[in-house]
Design an enzyme around this catalytic site. Sequence first.
Site, PDB file in Angstrom:
ATOM      1  N   GLY A 179       0.964  -1.309   0.048  1.00  0.00           N
ATOM      2  CA  GLY A 179       0.097  -0.157   0.026  1.00  0.00           C
ATOM      3  C   GLY A 179       0.962   1.160  -0.013  1.00  0.00           C
ATOM      4  CB  CYS A 180      -0.050   4.769  -1.023  1.00  0.00           C
ATOM      5  SG  CYS A 180      -1.434   4.926  -0.449  1.00  0.00           S
ATOM      6  CE1 TYR A 181      -1.680   8.289   4.277  1.00  0.00           C
ATOM      7  CE2 TYR A 181      -3.536   6.712   3.898  1.00  0.00           C
ATOM      8  CZ  TYR A 181      -3.087   8.257   3.938  1.00  0.00           C
ATOM      9  OH  TYR A 181      -3.823   9.162   3.995  1.00  0.00           O
ATOM     10  CB  THR A 182       2.084   0.142   3.552  1.00  0.00           C
ATOM     11  OG1 THR A 182       0.718   0.043   3.549  1.00  0.00           O
ATOM     12  CG2 THR A 182       2.416  -1.206   4.565  1.00  0.00           C
TER      13      THR A 182
END
Lengths: 352, 352, 352, 352
Positions: free
Chosen positions: A150-153
């Site tokens: 994921g992007c945040y991840t």
Amino acid sequence: MIRAGIIGATGYAGSELVRILTNHREAEVVWYGSRSYIDKKYHEVYQNMFRIVEDVCRDDNLAELAEEVDVIFTATPQGFLAGILTEEILSKVKIVDLSADYRIKDVKVYEKWYGIEHKSPGFISEAVYGLCELNRGQITPATRLVANPGCYTTCSILTAYPLVKEGLIDTDTLIVDAKSGTSGAGRGAKLPNLFCEVNENIKAYGVATHRHTPEIEEQLGYAAGREVTVNFTPHLVPMNRGILVTEYAKLKRKADGALPAYEEIRAAYEKYYGGEKFIRLLDSGACPETKWVEGSNYVDIGFVIDERTGRIIMMGALDNLVKGAAGQAVQNMNLLFGLQESQGLEMVPCFP
Amino acid sequence: MIRAGIIGATGYAGSELVRILTNHREAEVVWYGSRSYIDKKYHEVYQNMFRIVEDVCRDDNLAELAEEVDVIFTATPQGFLAGILTEEILSKVKIVDLSADYRIKDVKVYEKWYGIEHKSPGFISEAVYGLCELNRGQITPATRLVANPGCYTTCSILTAYPLVKEGLIDTDTLIVDAKSGTSGAGRGAKLPNLFCEVNENIKAYGVATHRHTPEIEEQLGYAAGREVTVNFTPHLVPMNRGILVTEYAKLKRKADGALPAYEEIRAAYEKYYGGEKFIRLLDSGACPETKWVEGSNYVDIGFVIDERTGRIIMMGALDNLVKGAAGQAVQNMNLLFGLQESQGLEMVPCFP
Amino acid sequence: MIRAGIIGATGYAGSELVRILTNHREAEVVWYGSRSYIDKKYHEVYQNMFRIVEDVCRDDNLAELAEEVDVIFTATPQGFLAGILTEEILSKVKIVDLSADYRIKDVKVYEKWYGIEHKSPGFISEAVYGLCELNRGQITPATRLVANPGCYTTCSILTAYPLVKEGLIDTDTLIVDAKSGTSGAGRGAKLPNLFCEVNENIKAYGVATHRHTPEIEEQLGYAAGREVTVNFTPHLVPMNRGILVTEYAKLKRKADGALPAYEEIRAAYEKYYGGEKFIRLLDSGACPETKWVEGSNYVDIGFVIDERTGRIIMMGALDNLVKGAAGQAVQNMNLLFGLQESQGLEMVPCFP
Amino acid sequence: MIRAGIIGATGYAGSELVRILTNHREAEVVWYGSRSYIDKKYHEVYQNMFRIVEDVCRDDNLAELAEEVDVIFTATPQGFLAGILTEEILSKVKIVDLSADYRIKDVKVYEKWYGIEHKSPGFISEAVYGLCELNRGQITPATRLVANPGCYTTCSILTAYPLVKEGLIDTDTLIVDAKSGTSGAGRGAKLPNLFCEVNENIKAYGVATHRHTPEIEEQLGYAAGREVTVNFTPHLVPMNRGILVTEYAKLKRKADGALPAYEEIRAAYEKYYGGEKFIRLLDSGACPETKWVEGSNYVDIGFVIDERTGRIIMMGALDNLVKGAAGQAVQNMNLLFGLQESQGLEMVPCFP
């Protein structure tokens, strides 16, 4: 020439895949899957691709697609791929899944945070978590299924990873305060994403409940060698692209009670990222800004030690649609096919 | 490998030249001229170039520079190049001038609109007006000096050119209402360009007095074969990049009083732009949007015939820093050195 | 205390009515009509009204509402009010209609531009066009039905009116190039209004077909004493609020061929607007900016005479939700009830 | 009628004072001090005030001003007021200082963080810290000097205060991650505040060194009854107005190891803010958004308890120019003159 198919080609992540692959010298998109726009010209949905892409949108028939392409990118809602993936499909084609379906190893954790039943848990163990800089060794021509992070991840993990791995911070004190541009919310026509609701506004959302939390915890847990539990708070920022994370943790003091020196922290980052093309450890005192990585596959990382509180403030910035989604997916594709890892990803950040 | 020098490398147009040339396979920047930042690392001024450009900024000594490079780009204030250009310099190096110094053939017109004396009018006749799609034939390895067109000008001219050239509109009725992103105002620290002054705001400026007016008039005058006088009104829009022009003119009626048909107008555009890579004539009914060309060298053009008023509304969009400045400058460089005209300019527009 | 009901209270214009009436000393909102949010607390839909409005949303039963209030504001889609208005209702309550249903006197023109059948054309002749500065005399306690003008229309008409009325410009040459913030597009969850589609973008839309065109033409036609046909081109700008119009017309030359002097034009504006509280004729050379009127009921007007082309460029700016919708509606309400016209509308523009 | 003078009337905070006082029924601005614009009409500097303010700007002669007004607002750089304040001046006029000069009781702390010598430390003890909701009792007609709190500070303190005061959180774990609109950076023409540098960008700045840190620590220290040291990290957000703080702290567990219940936390907030007009404790689950308070004097507060980590996430939002500067200054003025505290501050938040 690698033949690529995209399911979900008309979402923002899907369209970014199209943009990147258009300039990739060893791959081409041959299937623009988009259930909502079947038979419509792709460039009528994304007019920036006018005169660049002439294809029409097609459906999301995974079995048929598997016959036609070498790699499938699924930029689809949670549960979609898990619901239709079969051994037969995987025997024919490589898949880079941009959804969360195969990111989390413990299916119970997945089902709890996503609130849906996982329909094909049997493939979870096979899937490689595609954070290239950390798991490069497992992403090879022998790999069939990559769970694209994921992007945040991606941003949250990479920003803290070396210090967690080297045991320099107390992970029980780790807090991730994240800020994202609005493209992360997707292209769905929802009231909270209207211009007038987002512009001139900032808010936190999904506080203590955001689905990227367990993904961050799992990966940092591997680095720590023990369970990690964090506070993760995403915020919506009035900009199109970009994620900035500001992470806080107590530095572990030495036997004499002193904090680690700047050089020691820097050395830890250099140890893991010194040779990484897409991770830029900024000079001392410099803070990452999302605009400095826009449109590129870079992650910029900086940090400040606060002697007064004994904490370190780590900061990371990336473009959520590139390194946070499509760029990393192409990086994974490159590894899956034994190409140069940075192929097609040499975009210079666009400023202003 | 073409060795390029940039004077004014730390302005927005200069930095866009750096971005584009970084990915150009047959040219490299070897001189980053910036009087304000001499000896400072370029990537400290533009942190997006961190780990991409390691050079320091240098002064703007044109004579010295002429010894070291094959082509000089001057992204400088009006009057700078005119004040120092000499035959000796031009005998050693090609120059693409992004300022207005050599765009206007009539030096009196230049001096009136710019309010400064032209210090080297002798070179004006030699300079080729670098609107590649119209003047391609004159931009050759034999050419020494190219006057790169202004951002508003490029968009305004290209949007109307075929209809003027074919005599389909009455140029006495031509009105150009232009809207520009804020990067067009440059990187100078001026109050009107502060975020809080521009954001959530739109205004006209330079009404009836903007300096790009005579440039538009001169070039369209060549197309018309007679003097053209237009109203040109620029507006400042709260966005970084992009120019949109909306142009109005009376269509010339036929002998029977009828307006030209859609197909006739379209054919005129196709006649001049049908083979142009960087000009995209949109499908019927589609209106250009600046976001669809962002980061690319494209100009998108559309039009609507209004039967009620007998006018045509022509619309054009481009990225002011690319086709409106640095992209076109590189396009000119490619022509000057006999390279493929689109070399290094294949950027796909970035959306969102 | 005037009791007011709003139908469509949860749209942007409706919510602006709530904001304005909350500070109105002689009126109060007692009915928050919103079919989509019936029984939901109003402040759950608009959290800015938390602790300010405690009411719940109610349905849009006009007949019931007519029993309970003194005035109804309809901020509803085209055709809604026309479909349900009756003599009985109008005998009980005054109505200020923010839709277009009763703005255009010629029902055929309405039906052509709006593409719907008018269900109660009998009330059109009674309705007063509520452009207060021009029609003040007809908006009195005896008036029952006010057609509140459109946002583009208010700005477009007021900017040109004095010069049309005084015969100073050739209305055959009048062109209105308008730029609007995104709140004008309403709060519907539509893809083109998403943040990522609007931000960093500008486009024209409804070119030669926008529904506010005949409204502008009708009103300016009254001023001219003859039919007026204009080009009207709206543009979507990445900002929440504000409309700017840039209008072009040929000035009528005097017998000696000279253009009217600045003072003559200014005198015409002063003649009609000199005493108007909400119209500010800017000093010579100043151009209106939407930010300078944000949140207020002002219209700012400026102009420039272009000797070269013989045209005048007229510019006007207003807040589309205030003077372009809710503010003007309250101004009309004040007139309908014999209150001071500016009651509740003293908001100072908010900058930055 | 209270006669007010403003020194620094042409900065953003100063202009907001003008906006608010224009609608204040018992005060009027009679001195628009602005060294940069002496003798220029105020509305030429802020065109939103055209036809509202006719005065010209005047110098910043404090002694002369003290003869003419009842209250002086100093919206000036750090050190200005401290450099010229005298007993004689204070004997004639009340002062509300929007700078930091008298906020911090320990002059050594002030001098360390601000890097300047304090020229009049003798007045520090007299100055009342003007956070009205906490120090209302000390802001009376007998008070002469009010130190108006900083924008970040007001938001940071009010968001955590009740929990600190009631001993519900471990202040050693308190982290304040703050996000601000760009007006907080002032109207100075500086490169980092240009539209193109701020738009489409987010960054942290002043990490571990921002000057509002000791102010937060001092005030929360009073509440805690012990020294408090926090991490405070401000971020620049591409919007004009608004501050959002996201604060993290460990909840103190009860004897049985349980976390405090939601109701217990809520009760603590209600205890201190239940009767406060300008503090809105949001309903359970609601997160503050800056847009919901824009243009108003409200502070919106919400919180989430994270059972997994044992932390509470507290969130607060305000308009940095209103409750964070000019609004609070007027609130203080109202208290200083025995007026109703909310006089002139009834602005309804403006959305969208």
